[in-house]
Design a protein around this motif. Structure first.
Motif, PDB file in Angstrom:
ATOM      1  N   LEU A   1       0.848  -1.183   0.000  1.00 27.11           N
ATOM      2  CA  LEU A   1       0.000   0.000   0.000  1.00 27.11           C
ATOM      3  C   LEU A   1       0.884   1.233   0.000  1.00 27.11           C
ATOM      4  O   LEU A   1       1.744   1.386   0.876  1.00 27.11           O
ATOM      5  N   ARG A   2       0.688   2.110  -0.974  1.00 23.10           N
ATOM      6  CA  ARG A   2       1.436   3.365  -1.036  1.00 23.10           C
ATOM      7  C   ARG A   2       0.469   4.523  -1.209  1.00 23.10           C
ATOM      8  O   ARG A   2      -0.425   4.478  -2.061  1.00 23.10           O
ATOM      9  N   LEU A   3       0.677   5.569  -0.390  1.00 21.86           N
ATOM     10  CA  LEU A   3      -0.183   6.749  -0.423  1.00 21.86           C
ATOM     11  C   LEU A   3       0.668   7.995  -0.246  1.00 21.86           C
ATOM     12  O   LEU A   3       1.692   7.975   0.437  1.00 21.86           O
ATOM     13  N   GLU A   4       0.209   9.093  -0.845  1.00 21.87           N
ATOM     14  CA  GLU A   4       0.788  10.404  -0.568  1.00 21.87           C
ATOM     15  C   GLU A   4      -0.072  11.114   0.470  1.00 21.87           C
ATOM     16  O   GLU A   4      -1.193  10.693   0.752  1.00 21.87           O
ATOM     17  N   GLN A   5       0.447  12.187   1.050  1.00 19.19           N
ATOM     18  CA  GLN A   5      -0.245  12.882   2.132  1.00 19.19           C
ATOM     19  C   GLN A   5      -1.662  13.269   1.728  1.00 19.19           C
ATOM     20  O   GLN A   5      -1.900  13.780   0.621  1.00 19.19           O
TER      21      GLN A   5
ATOM     22  N   TYR B   1      -3.939  -7.730   8.638  1.00 21.11           N
ATOM     23  CA  TYR B   1      -2.818  -7.197   9.411  1.00 21.11           C
ATOM     24  C   TYR B   1      -2.099  -6.168   8.555  1.00 21.11           C
ATOM     25  O   TYR B   1      -1.787  -6.418   7.381  1.00 21.11           O
ATOM     26  N   LEU B   2      -1.843  -4.990   9.129  1.00 21.23           N
ATOM     27  CA  LEU B   2      -1.139  -3.923   8.427  1.00 21.23           C
ATOM     28  C   LEU B   2       0.178  -3.647   9.133  1.00 21.23           C
ATOM     29  O   LEU B   2       0.199  -3.384  10.340  1.00 21.23           O
ATOM     30  N   HIS B   3       1.286  -3.725   8.388  1.00 15.64           N
ATOM     31  CA  HIS B   3       2.604  -3.381   8.923  1.00 15.64           C
ATOM     32  C   HIS B   3       3.093  -2.132   8.202  1.00 15.64           C
ATOM     33  O   HIS B   3       3.231  -2.123   6.969  1.00 15.64           O
ATOM     34  N   VAL B   4       3.376  -1.058   8.960  1.00 11.09           N
ATOM     35  CA  VAL B   4       3.795   0.203   8.362  1.00 11.09           C
ATOM     36  C   VAL B   4       5.293   0.173   8.089  1.00 11.09           C
ATOM     37  O   VAL B   4       6.100  -0.061   8.999  1.00 11.09           O
ATOM     38  N   VAL B   5       5.657   0.427   6.846  1.00 13.09           N
ATOM     39  CA  VAL B   5       7.061   0.448   6.434  1.00 13.09           C
ATOM     40  C   VAL B   5       7.650   1.849   6.606  1.00 13.09           C
ATOM     41  O   VAL B   5       8.750   2.019   7.140  1.00 13.09           O
ATOM     42  N   SER B   6       6.899   2.878   6.170  1.00 17.27           N
ATOM     43  CA  SER B   6       7.395   4.251   6.269  1.00 17.27           C
ATOM     44  C   SER B   6       6.219   5.222   6.299  1.00 17.27           C
ATOM     45  O   SER B   6       5.127   4.915   5.833  1.00 17.27           O
TER      46      SER B   6
ATOM     47  N   VAL C   1       2.505   4.723  12.722  1.00 23.39           N
ATOM     48  CA  VAL C   1       3.775   5.227  12.202  1.00 23.39           C
ATOM     49  C   VAL C   1       4.663   4.037  11.849  1.00 23.39           C
ATOM     50  O   VAL C   1       4.311   2.879  12.102  1.00 23.39           O
ATOM     51  N   ALA C   2       5.820   4.322  11.259  1.00 22.36           N
ATOM     52  CA  ALA C   2       6.717   3.264  10.779  1.00 22.36           C
ATOM     53  C   ALA C   2       7.038   2.263  11.882  1.00 22.36           C
ATOM     54  O   ALA C   2       7.407   2.642  12.993  1.00 22.36           O
ATOM     55  N   GLY C   3       6.879   0.991  11.565  1.00 19.32           N
ATOM     56  CA  GLY C   3       7.148  -0.091  12.500  1.00 19.32           C
ATOM     57  C   GLY C   3       5.934  -0.580  13.259  1.00 19.32           C
ATOM     58  O   GLY C   3       5.977  -1.653  13.862  1.00 19.32           O
ATOM     59  N   ASP C   4       4.858   0.198  13.260  1.00 21.99           N
ATOM     60  CA  ASP C   4       3.632  -0.211  13.947  1.00 21.99           C
ATOM     61  C   ASP C   4       2.947  -1.345  13.193  1.00 21.99           C
ATOM     62  O   ASP C   4       3.062  -1.470  11.970  1.00 21.99           O
ATOM     63  N   GLY C   5       2.198  -2.147  13.934  1.00 25.09           N
ATOM     64  CA  GLY C   5       1.385  -3.206  13.340  1.00 25.09           C
ATOM     65  C   GLY C   5      -0.027  -3.156  13.872  1.00 25.09           C
ATOM     66  O   GLY C   5      -0.246  -2.880  15.058  1.00 25.09           O
TER      67      GLY C   5
ATOM     68  N   ASP D   1       3.808  12.277   3.393  1.00 22.53           N
ATOM     69  CA  ASP D   1       4.168  11.820   2.054  1.00 22.53           C
ATOM     70  C   ASP D   1       4.863  10.463   2.159  1.00 22.53           C
ATOM     71  O   ASP D   1       5.397  10.095   3.207  1.00 22.53           O
ATOM     72  N   ASN D   2       4.845   9.739   1.056  1.00 22.27           N
ATOM     73  CA  ASN D   2       5.579   8.467   0.959  1.00 22.27           C
ATOM     74  C   ASN D   2       5.187   7.474   2.040  1.00 22.27           C
ATOM     75  O   ASN D   2       6.041   6.776   2.609  1.00 22.27           O
ATOM     76  N   PHE D   3       3.888   7.406   2.320  1.00 20.64           N
ATOM     77  CA  PHE D   3       3.420   6.365   3.235  1.00 20.64           C
ATOM     78  C   PHE D   3       3.450   5.023   2.511  1.00 20.64           C
ATOM     79  O   PHE D   3       2.969   4.890   1.389  1.00 20.64           O
ATOM     80  N   GLU D   4       4.030   4.029   3.181  1.00 19.36           N
ATOM     81  CA  GLU D   4       4.077   2.682   2.615  1.00 19.36           C
ATOM     82  C   GLU D   4       3.796   1.670   3.713  1.00 19.36           C
ATOM     83  O   GLU D   4       4.277   1.802   4.842  1.00 19.36           O
ATOM     84  N   ALA D   5       3.019   0.664   3.390  1.00 19.14           N
ATOM     85  CA  ALA D   5       2.700  -0.401   4.342  1.00 19.14           C
ATOM     86  C   ALA D   5       2.481  -1.696   3.584  1.00 19.14           C
ATOM     87  O   ALA D   5       2.229  -1.701   2.370  1.00 19.14           O
ATOM     88  N   LEU D   6       2.585  -2.807   4.310  1.00 17.09           N
ATOM     89  CA  LEU D   6       2.193  -4.107   3.771  1.00 17.09           C
ATOM     90  C   LEU D   6       0.873  -4.499   4.419  1.00 17.09           C
ATOM     91  O   LEU D   6       0.731  -4.453   5.645  1.00 17.09           O
TER      92      LEU D   6
END
Length: 235
Positions: A165-169, A184-189, A200-204, A220-225
Motif C-alpha cells: 500500500l502506497r499513499l501520498e499525504q 494485518y497492516l505493517h507500516v514500512v514508512s 507510524v513506521a514499524g507499527d502493526g 508523504d511516501n506512506f508505505e505499508a504491507l
C-alpha cells in the motif's frame, strides 16, 4: 480492530552485524501475547552490516518472504539457486520438506535492510520452491504474494495475500476483508490514520472484527504491507 503493536514495543536484538526488530516472538525473544496473527508468524525488520549475513541454516514447512528496502541480499540455497535480490524486489521461498540457505549483504560498503516474513503454509512436505520478482506499483494496493500468483505476484502455499500500500499525504484507500477473514497492516514508512488509530513506521495493526476501513495518509511516501489472512484456527 483489536490488535495493536507499537513499533517501540517490538522485540529487539542487536548483534553488531545484525540489528533486528521483531513484531512477533522470534528466536530468543519470546512473548506469549505476540505469537503472530492468523497464519502470519514472523515480521522482522532486519538491518545487516556491510558484508555480513546469515550463514547456511535450514528451514522446513514455512513460506519465507523477503521484501528488500535498502541494499541487496546475496542468496544461496540447497536447490542450486544463487541470486541477488536488490531493493524493491520480493523473494519467496517455500521451505517444504526441507531446504538450507544463506543470506548475506551483497555489498561491502552499504547496509542491507529488509523485512523477513514467515507465513505458515496450508500444506506440508512439498518440494521446496524459490522465486523472486520486481513488482511495480500498478495501483494504490498492489499484490506482491498471493495463493495463485495473480496480476504478476509471487505465489505461496496458503490462503493469504500480501499487498503493498502506497499513499501520498491526504490520499486515502479503503482496505476490505471478506467476513471471517483476518487482516494485518505493517507500516514500512510514513504515517497514516486508520479509523481512530494513528500508525507510524514499524507499527502493526491486526483486524479481526471489521470488513472494511479507510487508511488516510498523514505524511508523504506512506508505505505499508497489508496482509489478507485466513480465519484463525480455534483451539
Amino acid at each position: 480492530m483489536n490488535y495493536y503493536r507499537a513499533a517501540e514495543q517490538r522485540g529487539h536484538a542487536n548483534f553488531g552485524w545484525l540489528d533486528s526488530h521483531h513484531s512477533f516472538s522470534f528466536g530468543s525473544y519470546y512473548d506469549p501475547k505476540h505469537m503472530g496473527v492468523s497464519a502470519l508468524r514472523v515480521v522482522n525488520d532486519d538491518t545487516v552490516a556491510e558484508g555480513a549475513g546469515f550463514g547456511t541454516h535450514g528451514h522446513r514447512d514455512m513460506e519465507i518472504i523477503s521484501y528488500v528496502l535498502e541494499g541487496s541480499i546475496a542468496h544461496v540455497d540447497s536447490m542450486g539457486h544463487r541470486y541477488t535480490v536488490p531493493a524493491g524486489e520480493v523473494q519467496r521461498m517455500s521451505a517444504g520438506s526441507g531446504v538450507t540457505h544463506s543470506e548475506f549483504n551483497a555489498s561491502t560498503t552499504e547496509k542491507l535492510r529488509f523485512l523477513q516474513i514467515w507465513v505458515q503454509p496450508n500444506v506440508k512436505g512439498i518440494k521446496p520452491e524459490y522465486e523472486q520478482a520486481h513488482i511495480p506499483q500498478s495501483k494504490t494496493l498492489t499484490p506482491l504474494v498471493t495463493p495463485d500468483g495473480c496480476d504478476g505476484s509471487l505465489m505461496m502455499h496458503q490462503d493469504a495475500s500480501i499487498y503493498r500500500l502506497r499513499l501520498e499525504q491526504n490520499e486515502s484507500a479503503r482496505l476490505s476483508l471478506n467476513k471471517g477473514r483476518v487482516g494485518y497492516l505493517h507500516v514500512v514508512s510514513g504515517s497514516a490514520q486508520l479509523d481512530d488509530q494513528l500508525l507510524v513506521a514499524g507499527d502493526g495493526l491486526g483486524v479481526y472484527e471489521k470488513t472494511q476501513f479507510d487508511a488516510l495518509a498523514k505524511s508523504d511516501n506512506f508505505e505499508a504491507l497489508w496482509f489478507d489472512l485466513p480465519p484463525e484456527e480455534k483451539n
